[in-house]
Design a protein around this motif. Structure first.
Motif, PDB file in Angstrom:
ATOM      1  N   HIS A 209      33.471  33.588  32.013  1.00  0.00           N
ATOM      2  CA  HIS A 209      34.129  34.697  31.442  1.00  0.00           C
ATOM      3  C   HIS A 209      33.471  35.056  30.348  1.00  0.00           C
ATOM      4  O   HIS A 209      33.884  36.360  30.085  1.00  0.00           O
ATOM      5  CB  HIS A 209      35.424  34.163  30.951  1.00  0.00           C
ATOM      6  CG  HIS A 209      36.433  33.507  31.948  1.00  0.00           C
ATOM      7  ND1 HIS A 209      36.669  34.242  33.255  1.00  0.00           N
ATOM      8  CD2 HIS A 209      36.781  32.429  32.337  1.00  0.00           C
ATOM      9  CE1 HIS A 209      37.554  33.404  33.936  1.00  0.00           C
ATOM     10  NE2 HIS A 209      37.493  32.328  33.640  1.00  0.00           N
ATOM     11  N   HIS A 212      29.348  39.225  31.920  1.00  0.00           N
ATOM     12  CA  HIS A 212      29.841  40.526  32.432  1.00  0.00           C
ATOM     13  C   HIS A 212      29.996  40.180  34.227  1.00  0.00           C
ATOM     14  O   HIS A 212      29.113  39.570  34.720  1.00  0.00           O
ATOM     15  CB  HIS A 212      29.094  41.743  32.232  1.00  0.00           C
ATOM     16  CG  HIS A 212      29.732  42.765  32.650  1.00  0.00           C
ATOM     17  ND1 HIS A 212      29.821  43.541  33.944  1.00  0.00           N
ATOM     18  CD2 HIS A 212      30.750  43.604  31.855  1.00  0.00           C
ATOM     19  CE1 HIS A 212      30.570  44.687  33.976  1.00  0.00           C
ATOM     20  NE2 HIS A 212      30.977  44.751  32.719  1.00  0.00           N
ATOM     21  N   TYR A 213      31.102  40.549  34.636  1.00  0.00           N
ATOM     22  CA  TYR A 213      31.344  40.345  35.865  1.00  0.00           C
ATOM     23  C   TYR A 213      30.305  40.903  37.023  1.00  0.00           C
ATOM     24  O   TYR A 213      30.123  40.289  38.049  1.00  0.00           O
ATOM     25  CB  TYR A 213      32.715  40.904  36.357  1.00  0.00           C
ATOM     26  CG  TYR A 213      32.842  42.322  36.723  1.00  0.00           C
ATOM     27  CD1 TYR A 213      32.712  42.755  38.089  1.00  0.00           C
ATOM     28  CD2 TYR A 213      33.025  43.395  35.792  1.00  0.00           C
ATOM     29  CE1 TYR A 213      32.670  43.806  38.465  1.00  0.00           C
ATOM     30  CE2 TYR A 213      33.167  44.630  36.079  1.00  0.00           C
ATOM     31  CZ  TYR A 213      33.057  44.941  37.394  1.00  0.00           C
ATOM     32  OH  TYR A 213      33.013  46.285  37.917  1.00  0.00           O
ATOM     33  N   LEU A 246      39.319  45.238  29.998  1.00  0.00           N
ATOM     34  CA  LEU A 246      38.880  44.256  30.972  1.00  0.00           C
ATOM     35  C   LEU A 246      39.235  42.918  30.800  1.00  0.00           C
ATOM     36  O   LEU A 246      38.345  42.285  30.150  1.00  0.00           O
ATOM     37  CB  LEU A 246      37.598  44.641  31.687  1.00  0.00           C
ATOM     38  CG  LEU A 246      37.034  43.972  32.912  1.00  0.00           C
ATOM     39  CD1 LEU A 246      37.826  44.551  34.200  1.00  0.00           C
ATOM     40  CD2 LEU A 246      35.526  44.399  33.152  1.00  0.00           C
ATOM     41  N   GLU A 250      41.210  40.213  35.119  1.00  0.00           N
ATOM     42  CA  GLU A 250      40.814  41.218  36.050  1.00  0.00           C
ATOM     43  C   GLU A 250      39.385  41.071  36.436  1.00  0.00           C
ATOM     44  O   GLU A 250      38.975  41.577  37.682  1.00  0.00           O
ATOM     45  CB  GLU A 250      40.964  42.499  35.203  1.00  0.00           C
ATOM     46  CG  GLU A 250      42.227  42.640  35.011  1.00  0.00           C
ATOM     47  CD  GLU A 250      42.743  43.887  34.070  1.00  0.00           C
ATOM     48  OE1 GLU A 250      43.837  44.358  33.970  1.00  0.00           O
ATOM     49  OE2 GLU A 250      41.931  44.098  32.885  1.00  0.00           O
ATOM     50  N   ALA A 251      38.483  40.761  35.547  1.00  0.00           N
ATOM     51  CA  ALA A 251      37.082  40.541  36.071  1.00  0.00           C
ATOM     52  C   ALA A 251      36.899  39.416  37.078  1.00  0.00           C
ATOM     53  O   ALA A 251      36.141  39.678  38.092  1.00  0.00           O
ATOM     54  CB  ALA A 251      36.271  39.938  34.884  1.00  0.00           C
ATOM     55  N   ASP A 252      37.624  38.436  37.367  1.00  0.00           N
ATOM     56  CA  ASP A 252      37.690  37.405  38.177  1.00  0.00           C
ATOM     57  C   ASP A 252      38.005  37.944  39.510  1.00  0.00           C
ATOM     58  O   ASP A 252      37.335  37.708  40.494  1.00  0.00           O
ATOM     59  CB  ASP A 252      38.485  36.162  37.745  1.00  0.00           C
ATOM     60  CG  ASP A 252      37.893  35.441  36.861  1.00  0.00           C
ATOM     61  OD1 ASP A 252      36.555  35.447  36.318  1.00  0.00           O
ATOM     62  OD2 ASP A 252      38.766  34.669  36.177  1.00  0.00           O
ATOM     63  N   ASN A 272      30.127  51.609  39.974  1.00  0.00           N
ATOM     64  CA  ASN A 272      30.408  51.808  38.663  1.00  0.00           C
ATOM     65  C   ASN A 272      30.091  53.246  37.965  1.00  0.00           C
ATOM     66  O   ASN A 272      30.611  53.708  37.320  1.00  0.00           O
ATOM     67  CB  ASN A 272      30.155  50.909  37.882  1.00  0.00           C
ATOM     68  CG  ASN A 272      30.851  49.544  38.037  1.00  0.00           C
ATOM     69  OD1 ASN A 272      31.704  49.414  39.097  1.00  0.00           O
ATOM     70  ND2 ASN A 272      30.835  48.307  37.188  1.00  0.00           N
TER      71      ASN A 272
END
Length: 421
Positions: A209, A212-213, A246, A250-252, A272
């Motif tokens: 986490h 960055h995703y 974020l 939400e990133a997951d 993006n």
């Protein structure tokens, strides 16, 4: 009999055992002569809201990958077994540990506080002018705690305090012969569980986490994704950025969705970039980008994994200029909170969870004044959940995530109120 001490400390979601949980636990092992033998600590996932972070400074993001108490029950039992348990106000910590074992199904667990040693009580005998709290007692004997209200730091400070107090009782050997160690240990009942060596999670340690995703996406996937998949990804991205936060949750979800849709890292970066360009196009629609709009663009760029310099690039795109006239006729001149135009409408249901800067009563009053309907629980009719922590582990937040209901921050909610029609 050779014995030692286990100096413990816990951080919890609240002060009462019945409806609160341990979220961080630590133990410092001391030999029978008082020398340090070892340390053990971990954050714990309590599967509930973490309560106020003002004291423990632990966020839901910190504990998402942490073990549950059941996972470390055997390891903790081995850390404590055949040791005199020590704590500052040890009744508090012992009661929580006992409650966690019982909640995990080990009903015979017994850690009576009278069988433990309390440095708060020992300090009262040696330092009669010292207040009850750990920091003040440590200050009296010159012990510095540089990370108060971290379980390991507090356990270390408590161990050091005990070492400073022992000379007043004749030293560890003399003291040990006076406190009836055998009966103390015999009265403590811990589960007979094996040591599993569960991986502990500590504050500040990198987890998925903290990356960055975008960097968690596959570098290359077969080129099977197309416009429909890209629009699905962009729709989730748009929803995630409603409040310009974020969250780890939400990133997951973005990582999972991208993998399911066959979107690799390069494609996600391109999407993006398109998203940032579209936000810039909205900001330029009225021919002027204000300071607040520019700051919002910088924030969006950073959340998307880009640097602030990418905002200038987005604003300078030729197609932004070419389509500015057309875009101005189709989008509001004031940038919306998200490209999808997510808005709250009179009569929408909103749910609040967690302890925020405003009281629950104030937030509900504000919602009602805006024409919204505060609701006590999450159903599919709820439009948005407002959480103190967008990664909240509360039942409400987890249910909202299951229903794909946006979970936003308090500040994001208040901004949305300005766009209710």
């Amino acid at each position: 009999m050779t014995y030692g001490y286990a100096v413990i400390d816990t951080e919890t979601t609240g002060l009462t055992v019945n409806n609160n949980r341990i979220i961080e636990i630590a133990a410092v092992g001391l030999r029978f002569d008082g020398s340090v033998e070892g340390e053990w600590s971990t954050l714990l996932n309590p599967d509930r809201d973490l309560g106020s972070a003002d004291i423990h400074h632990i966020s839901a993001r910190d504990v998402l990958d942490a073990p549950h108490f059941f996972d470390i029950a055997g390891d903790l039992a081995e850390v404590l077994r055949d040791r005199v348990i020590v704590g500052h106000n040890v009744r508090f910590d012992a009661a929580f540990i006992e409650a966690e074992y019982r909640r995990a199904g080990f009903l015979d667990t017994l850690i009576p506080s009278e069988s433990c040693l309390c440095t708060m009580r020992l300090s009262a005998q040696v330092l009669p002018k010292a207040p009850r709290n750990l920091e003040a007692c440590c200050g009296q004997v010159g012990v510095v705690n540089e990370a108060a209200h971290s379980a390991l730091a507090d356990a270390r400070a408590t161990a050091a305090l005990l070492q400073h107090l022992m000379p007043a009782f004749g030293g560890f050997a003399t003291f040990g012969s006076q406190i009836d160690v055998g009966n103390r240990l015999a009265s403590i009942s811990l589960p007979s569980l094996p040591y599993r060596g569960v991986t502990c999670v500590h504050r500040g340690h990198a987890t998925s986490h903290t990356v960055h995703y975008l960097n968690r996406l596959a570098e290359r996937l077969p080129p099977v994704s197309g416009p429909d998949e890209h629009n699905t990804y962009l729709a989730l991205l748009d929803s995630a950025l409603i409040d310009r936060v974020l969250s780890a949750r939400e990133a997951d979800e973005l990582v999972r969705l991208a993998s399911d849709l066959g979107i690799d890292r390069a494609t996600a970066i391109r999407l993006n970039t398109d998203y940032l360009n579209a936000v810039a196009r909205v900001a330029k629609a009225d021919g002027e980008v204000t300071d607040s709009e520019f700051a919002d663009l910088v924030l969006v760029a950073e959340l998307l994994g880009f640097g602030a310099e990418s905002v200038r690039t987005a604003l300078d795109q030729e197609w932004c200029h070419e389509r500015e006239q057309d875009v101005a006729g189709r989008v509001p001149t004031t940038p919306p909170r998200s490209l999808s135009g997510f808005q709250l409408h009179p009569g929408d249901w909103v749910v609040f969870t967690g302890e925020m800067s405003r009281s629950r009563e104030d937030l509900e009053r504000i919602a009602v004044a805006a024409g919204l309907h505060p609701h006590p629980g999450v159903t599919k009719k709820v439009s948005v959940v407002v959480a103190a922590d967008p990664d909240s582990l509360s039942t409400k937040a987890r249910k909202a995530a299951d229903y794909s209901i946006p979970i936003i921050t308090e500040s994001g909610f208040l901004k949305l109120l300005g766009h209710i029609d």
